[in-house]
Design a protein around this motif. Structure first.
Motif, PDB file in Angstrom:
ATOM      1  N   SER A   1      -1.195  -7.171 -16.767  1.00  0.00           N
ATOM      2  CA  SER A   1      -1.478  -6.338 -15.597  1.00  0.00           C
ATOM      3  C   SER A   1      -0.775  -6.862 -14.344  1.00  0.00           C
ATOM      4  N   ARG A   2      -0.332  -8.104 -14.369  1.00  0.00           N
ATOM      5  CA  ARG A   2       0.373  -8.690 -13.223  1.00  0.00           C
ATOM      6  C   ARG A   2       1.872  -8.415 -13.249  1.00  0.00           C
ATOM      7  N   ILE A   3       2.393  -7.997 -14.377  1.00  0.00           N
ATOM      8  CA  ILE A   3       3.842  -7.803 -14.502  1.00  0.00           C
ATOM      9  C   ILE A   3       4.283  -6.594 -13.692  1.00  0.00           C
ATOM     10  N   ASP A   4       5.279  -6.813 -12.860  1.00  0.00           N
ATOM     11  CA  ASP A   4       5.890  -5.734 -12.078  1.00  0.00           C
ATOM     12  C   ASP A   4       6.865  -5.023 -13.015  1.00  0.00           C
ATOM     13  N   PHE A   5       6.372  -3.957 -13.660  1.00  0.00           N
ATOM     14  CA  PHE A   5       7.179  -3.278 -14.672  1.00  0.00           C
ATOM     15  C   PHE A   5       8.504  -2.794 -14.115  1.00  0.00           C
ATOM     16  N   ASP A   6       8.484  -2.137 -12.960  1.00  0.00           N
ATOM     17  CA  ASP A   6       9.720  -1.563 -12.413  1.00  0.00           C
ATOM     18  C   ASP A   6      10.777  -2.630 -12.165  1.00  0.00           C
ATOM     19  N   LYS A   7      10.391  -3.737 -11.527  1.00  0.00           N
ATOM     20  CA  LYS A   7      11.346  -4.807 -11.238  1.00  0.00           C
ATOM     21  C   LYS A   7      11.829  -5.457 -12.533  1.00  0.00           C
ATOM     22  N   THR A   8      10.921  -5.706 -13.457  1.00  0.00           N
ATOM     23  CA  THR A   8      11.292  -6.336 -14.723  1.00  0.00           C
ATOM     24  C   THR A   8      12.272  -5.465 -15.490  1.00  0.00           C
ATOM     25  N   SER A   9      11.976  -4.189 -15.599  1.00  0.00           N
ATOM     26  CA  SER A   9      12.863  -3.270 -16.302  1.00  0.00           C
ATOM     27  C   SER A   9      14.229  -3.223 -15.627  1.00  0.00           C
ATOM     28  N   GLU A  10      14.236  -3.163 -14.295  1.00  0.00           N
ATOM     29  CA  GLU A  10      15.489  -3.118 -13.534  1.00  0.00           C
ATOM     30  C   GLU A  10      16.348  -4.363 -13.787  1.00  0.00           C
ATOM     31  N   VAL A  11      15.744  -5.541 -13.745  1.00  0.00           N
ATOM     32  CA  VAL A  11      16.502  -6.785 -13.933  1.00  0.00           C
ATOM     33  C   VAL A  11      17.034  -6.871 -15.362  1.00  0.00           C
ATOM     34  N   ILE A  12      16.238  -6.479 -16.346  1.00  0.00           N
ATOM     35  CA  ILE A  12      16.705  -6.524 -17.735  1.00  0.00           C
ATOM     36  C   ILE A  12      17.831  -5.518 -17.948  1.00  0.00           C
ATOM     37  N   LYS A  13      17.701  -4.311 -17.397  1.00  0.00           N
ATOM     38  CA  LYS A  13      18.762  -3.306 -17.566  1.00  0.00           C
ATOM     39  C   LYS A  13      20.083  -3.765 -16.948  1.00  0.00           C
ATOM     40  N   ALA A  14      20.032  -4.646 -15.961  1.00  0.00           N
ATOM     41  CA  ALA A  14      21.248  -5.174 -15.326  1.00  0.00           C
ATOM     42  C   ALA A  14      21.850  -6.348 -16.103  1.00  0.00           C
ATOM     43  N   SER A  15      21.145  -6.826 -17.133  1.00  0.00           N
ATOM     44  CA  SER A  15      21.644  -7.958 -17.929  1.00  0.00           C
ATOM     45  C   SER A  15      22.647  -7.476 -18.974  1.00  0.00           C
TER      46      SER A  15
ATOM     47  N   THR B   1      16.347   2.039 -21.415  1.00  0.00           N
ATOM     48  CA  THR B   1      15.653   2.883 -20.450  1.00  0.00           C
ATOM     49  C   THR B   1      14.276   2.292 -20.154  1.00  0.00           C
ATOM     50  N   ASP B   2      13.637   2.798 -19.126  1.00  0.00           N
ATOM     51  CA  ASP B   2      12.267   2.376 -18.839  1.00  0.00           C
ATOM     52  C   ASP B   2      11.349   2.686 -20.020  1.00  0.00           C
ATOM     53  N   GLU B   3      11.557   3.834 -20.659  1.00  0.00           N
ATOM     54  CA  GLU B   3      10.713   4.193 -21.806  1.00  0.00           C
ATOM     55  C   GLU B   3      10.872   3.183 -22.949  1.00  0.00           C
ATOM     56  N   ILE B   4      12.089   2.767 -23.208  1.00  0.00           N
ATOM     57  CA  ILE B   4      12.308   1.736 -24.239  1.00  0.00           C
ATOM     58  C   ILE B   4      11.559   0.468 -23.855  1.00  0.00           C
ATOM     59  N   HIS B   5      11.636   0.074 -22.594  1.00  0.00           N
ATOM     60  CA  HIS B   5      10.932  -1.136 -22.162  1.00  0.00           C
ATOM     61  C   HIS B   5       9.421  -0.973 -22.263  1.00  0.00           C
ATOM     62  N   ARG B   6       8.901   0.190 -21.932  1.00  0.00           N
ATOM     63  CA  ARG B   6       7.450   0.400 -22.061  1.00  0.00           C
ATOM     64  C   ARG B   6       6.996   0.162 -23.500  1.00  0.00           C
TER      65      ARG B   6
END
Length: 139
Positions: free
Chosen positions: A11-25, A32-37
């Motif tokens: 519940s503490r994980i900032d999903f949007d930021k985490t997804s954004e940083v991983i997508k930039a790797s 996509t965000d859906e894949i990360h979810r």
């Protein structure tokens, strides 16, 4: 630097930021965000925090008994080089629900030194196999 806190509280994980940083790797390109979810929901996830702000993320895909695959270990670019990645890996390996896991694996093209510190070795035993394929589109 302030103390780094590691937490498995999703519940503490900032999903949007985490997804954004991983997508930039290099490995997250095309996700996509859906894949990360879906990926995060089916993994043991943890975050790294400094002063309550998330600065890193990692996850393990696991059966909680015999096998775990370490994935998406990432530290926010402005926080790299401070030992946060080491803390994430140590916390995963020390997680009590993974105590019976004897087989950990991962893939990396640039962080061999980090993982070697924990005993990971490059597989050259002729037994490890891999299948790469293009994902199918689900509608």
């Amino acid at each position: 630097m302030a103390e780094v806190e590691i937490s498995f509280d999703v519940s503490r994980i900032d999903f949007d930021k985490t997804s954004e940083v991983i997508k930039a790797s290099y490995w997250g390109e095309g996700r996509t965000d859906e894949i990360h979810r879906r990926a995060f929901a089916n993994s043991l996830c943890l975050g790294a925090y400094v002063d309550g702000e998330q600065v890193g993320f990692a996850r393990a895909i696991t059966d909680y008994a015999c096998f775990a695959y370490v994935a998406d270990v990432i530290v926010w670019p402005e926080r790299r080089g401070l030992g946060i990645g080491k803390k994430l890996i140590a916390a995963l390996l020390d997680h009590p629900e993974l105590a019976t896991v004897t087989g950990f694996s991962l893939r990396t093209s640039d962080a061999h030194g980090l993982y070697e510190k924990f005993g990971f070795v490059t597989s050259t035993d002729g037994m490890y196999m891999r299948l790469s394929r293009q994902p199918t589109v689900q509608e």
